[in-house]
Design a protein around this motif. Structure first.
Motif, PDB file in Angstrom:
ATOM      1  N   UNK B  34      67.003  -0.912  10.432  1.00  0.00           N
ATOM      2  CA  UNK B  34      65.768  -1.659  10.391  1.00  0.00           C
ATOM      3  C   UNK B  34      64.588  -0.634  10.482  1.00  0.00           C
ATOM      4  N   UNK B  35      64.582   0.366  11.123  1.00  0.00           N
ATOM      5  CA  UNK B  35      63.444   1.512  11.533  1.00  0.00           C
ATOM      6  C   UNK B  35      63.387   2.040   9.964  1.00  0.00           C
ATOM      7  N   UNK B  36      64.410   2.258   9.307  1.00  0.00           N
ATOM      8  CA  UNK B  36      63.928   3.135   7.849  1.00  0.00           C
ATOM      9  C   UNK B  36      63.635   2.497   7.133  1.00  0.00           C
ATOM     10  N   UNK B  37      63.749   0.760   6.961  1.00  0.00           N
ATOM     11  CA  UNK B  37      63.184  -0.040   6.041  1.00  0.00           C
ATOM     12  C   UNK B  37      61.687  -0.377   6.496  1.00  0.00           C
ATOM     13  N   UNK B  38      61.502  -0.242   7.819  1.00  0.00           N
ATOM     14  CA  UNK B  38      59.967  -0.674   8.460  1.00  0.00           C
ATOM     15  C   UNK B  38      59.210   0.637   7.790  1.00  0.00           C
ATOM     16  N   UNK B  39      59.658   1.917   7.592  1.00  0.00           N
ATOM     17  CA  UNK B  39      59.209   2.864   7.007  1.00  0.00           C
ATOM     18  C   UNK B  39      58.923   2.878   5.506  1.00  0.00           C
ATOM     19  N   UNK B  40      59.589   1.871   5.149  1.00  0.00           N
ATOM     20  CA  UNK B  40      59.396   1.806   3.493  1.00  0.00           C
ATOM     21  C   UNK B  40      60.547   2.603   2.891  1.00  0.00           C
ATOM     22  N   UNK B  41      61.561   2.926   3.622  1.00  0.00           N
ATOM     23  CA  UNK B  41      62.577   3.802   3.034  1.00  0.00           C
ATOM     24  C   UNK B  41      63.808   3.069   2.394  1.00  0.00           C
ATOM     25  N   UNK B  42      64.263   3.504   1.507  1.00  0.00           N
ATOM     26  CA  UNK B  42      65.565   2.969   0.804  1.00  0.00           C
ATOM     27  C   UNK B  42      66.881   3.497   1.661  1.00  0.00           C
ATOM     28  N   UNK B  43      67.751   2.434   1.779  1.00  0.00           N
ATOM     29  CA  UNK B  43      69.103   2.903   2.255  1.00  0.00           C
ATOM     30  C   UNK B  43      69.952   2.837   1.218  1.00  0.00           C
ATOM     31  N   UNK B  44      70.721   3.757   1.248  1.00  0.00           N
ATOM     32  CA  UNK B  44      72.114   3.890   0.426  1.00  0.00           C
ATOM     33  C   UNK B  44      73.217   4.070   1.250  1.00  0.00           C
ATOM     34  N   UNK B  45      74.224   3.164   1.182  1.00  0.00           N
ATOM     35  CA  UNK B  45      75.497   3.356   1.953  1.00  0.00           C
ATOM     36  C   UNK B  45      76.552   3.360   0.817  1.00  0.00           C
ATOM     37  N   UNK B  46      77.066   4.306   0.608  1.00  0.00           N
ATOM     38  CA  UNK B  46      77.978   4.412  -0.873  1.00  0.00           C
ATOM     39  C   UNK B  46      79.156   3.554  -0.354  1.00  0.00           C
ATOM     40  N   UNK B  47      79.649   2.758  -1.286  1.00  0.00           N
ATOM     41  CA  UNK B  47      80.875   2.010  -1.181  1.00  0.00           C
ATOM     42  C   UNK B  47      80.238   0.447  -0.617  1.00  0.00           C
ATOM     43  N   UNK B  49      76.392  -0.520  -0.133  1.00  0.00           N
ATOM     44  CA  UNK B  49      75.340  -1.306  -1.076  1.00  0.00           C
ATOM     45  C   UNK B  49      74.120  -0.597  -0.664  1.00  0.00           C
ATOM     46  N   UNK B  50      73.030  -1.027  -1.100  1.00  0.00           N
ATOM     47  CA  UNK B  50      71.630  -0.362  -0.751  1.00  0.00           C
ATOM     48  C   UNK B  50      70.677  -1.250  -0.422  1.00  0.00           C
ATOM     49  N   UNK B  51      69.851  -0.805   0.344  1.00  0.00           N
ATOM     50  CA  UNK B  51      68.522  -1.728   0.837  1.00  0.00           C
ATOM     51  C   UNK B  51      67.576  -1.324   0.267  1.00  0.00           C
ATOM     52  N   UNK B  52      66.530  -2.324  -0.052  1.00  0.00           N
ATOM     53  CA  UNK B  52      65.176  -1.505  -0.492  1.00  0.00           C
ATOM     54  C   UNK B  52      63.994  -2.760   0.036  1.00  0.00           C
ATOM     55  N   UNK B  53      62.877  -2.176   0.224  1.00  0.00           N
ATOM     56  CA  UNK B  53      61.764  -3.121   0.509  1.00  0.00           C
ATOM     57  C   UNK B  53      60.993  -3.271  -0.843  1.00  0.00           C
ATOM     58  N   UNK B  54      60.691  -4.586  -1.048  1.00  0.00           N
ATOM     59  CA  UNK B  54      60.033  -4.848  -2.135  1.00  0.00           C
ATOM     60  C   UNK B  54      58.769  -5.913  -1.652  1.00  0.00           C
ATOM     61  N   UNK B  55      57.585  -5.535  -2.270  1.00  0.00           N
ATOM     62  CA  UNK B  55      56.488  -6.261  -1.895  1.00  0.00           C
ATOM     63  C   UNK B  55      56.248  -7.590  -2.661  1.00  0.00           C
ATOM     64  N   UNK B  56      56.090  -8.714  -1.848  1.00  0.00           N
ATOM     65  CA  UNK B  56      55.937  -9.936  -2.667  1.00  0.00           C
ATOM     66  C   UNK B  56      54.268 -10.117  -2.576  1.00  0.00           C
ATOM     67  N   UNK B  57      53.809 -10.368  -4.135  1.00  0.00           N
ATOM     68  CA  UNK B  57      52.424 -10.382  -3.926  1.00  0.00           C
ATOM     69  C   UNK B  57      51.906 -11.625  -3.524  1.00  0.00           C
ATOM     70  N   UNK B  81      71.319  -4.987  -2.565  1.00  0.00           N
ATOM     71  CA  UNK B  81      72.082  -4.699  -3.827  1.00  0.00           C
ATOM     72  C   UNK B  81      73.409  -4.179  -3.485  1.00  0.00           C
ATOM     73  N   UNK B  82      74.555  -5.096  -3.719  1.00  0.00           N
ATOM     74  CA  UNK B  82      75.729  -4.866  -3.478  1.00  0.00           C
ATOM     75  C   UNK B  82      76.461  -3.816  -4.168  1.00  0.00           C
TER      76      UNK B  82
END
Lengths: 109, 108
Positions: B34-47, B49-57, B81-82
């Motif tokens: 959660x902290x990484x996402x708060x900093x706007x970082x992408x998280x990639x856990x191999x096998x 999935x990945x988490x990413x923060x997108x901005x909704x206008x 993304x799985x």
């Protein structure tokens, strides 16, 4: 952030050896994966829910050729972030109250 | 399965580590993510999935009850993304098992 960075966090914050930290992180993701593989959802309070959903078979089209194809029924994984996580991400988001934008709708009042 | 169920499942797989410690580990994992996402970082856990923060206008919405127009400010939303491996694992589930668990979803 990768799995290695998470391992580093466990090592620094919890005090396990690097080897134990790596093993634990691996086991946590394995347990989540195995649960989802059985079709069971995983709910992490404060983070979000991972849910397996069924998709019915449907007719699709190859967007390149326009050719009709049958897409088989399948199961997909969806993630619904918790409200807590969504709020964390928007903590420092400036409140862009834009009353001018509202006027442009023309139907206000 | 809830977080406490996950802690149990991990504790079962790591008999040499106390359940209390397992709990701390599980909590630390999700807190650091959660902290990484708060900093706007992408998280990639191999096998996995990945988490990413997108901005909704920011956009003009409508109160569905009253039809009144409302301003919705821009916001950040996490996206998942799985990963390939997990995507394939999930799709191998017997159909009945998934339907049962979805029924459970309705009642909860």
């Amino acid at each position: 952030m990768t799995k290695a960075d998470i391992v580093e966090q466990i090592y620094e914050q919890v005090g396990f050896s690097k080897k134990e930290s790596a093993e634990l992180v691996e086991k946590v993701f394995d347990a989540i994966k195995d649960t989802l593989a059985m079709g069971e959802k995983v709910k992490i309070s404060g983070f979000g829910n991972f849910v397996v959903r069924c998709k019915n078979s449907r007719k699709g089209r190859n967007p390149q050729t326009g050719e009709e194809i049958l897409l088989e029924a399948r199961r997909v994984l969806t993630f619904k972030p918790s409200l807590v996580l969504k709020n964390i991400l928007n903590e420092d988001m400036p409140e862009t109250d834009a009353p001018t934008a509202q006027v442009s709708i023309g139907t206000a009042e | 399965m809830t977080k406490s169920g996950l802690i149990e499942a991990v504790a079962d797989r790591t008999p040499h580590i106390s359940k209390k410690d397992t709990e701390i580990v599980v909590n630390t994992i999700f807190e650091s993510m959660a902290e990484a996402l708060r900093g706007g970082h992408r998280i990639e856990i191999r096998g996995f999935g990945s988490f990413q923060v997108k901005i909704r206008e920011a956009r003009e919405g409508r109160n569905p009850k009253t039809g009144e127009p409302v301003h919705i400010s821009a916001k950040r939303t996490p996206f998942f993304k799985v990963g390939k491996e997990l995507k394939e694992m999930v799709d191998r589930v017997p159909l009945e098992a998934v339907e049962d668990s979805n029924l459970g979803d309705v009642s909860s």
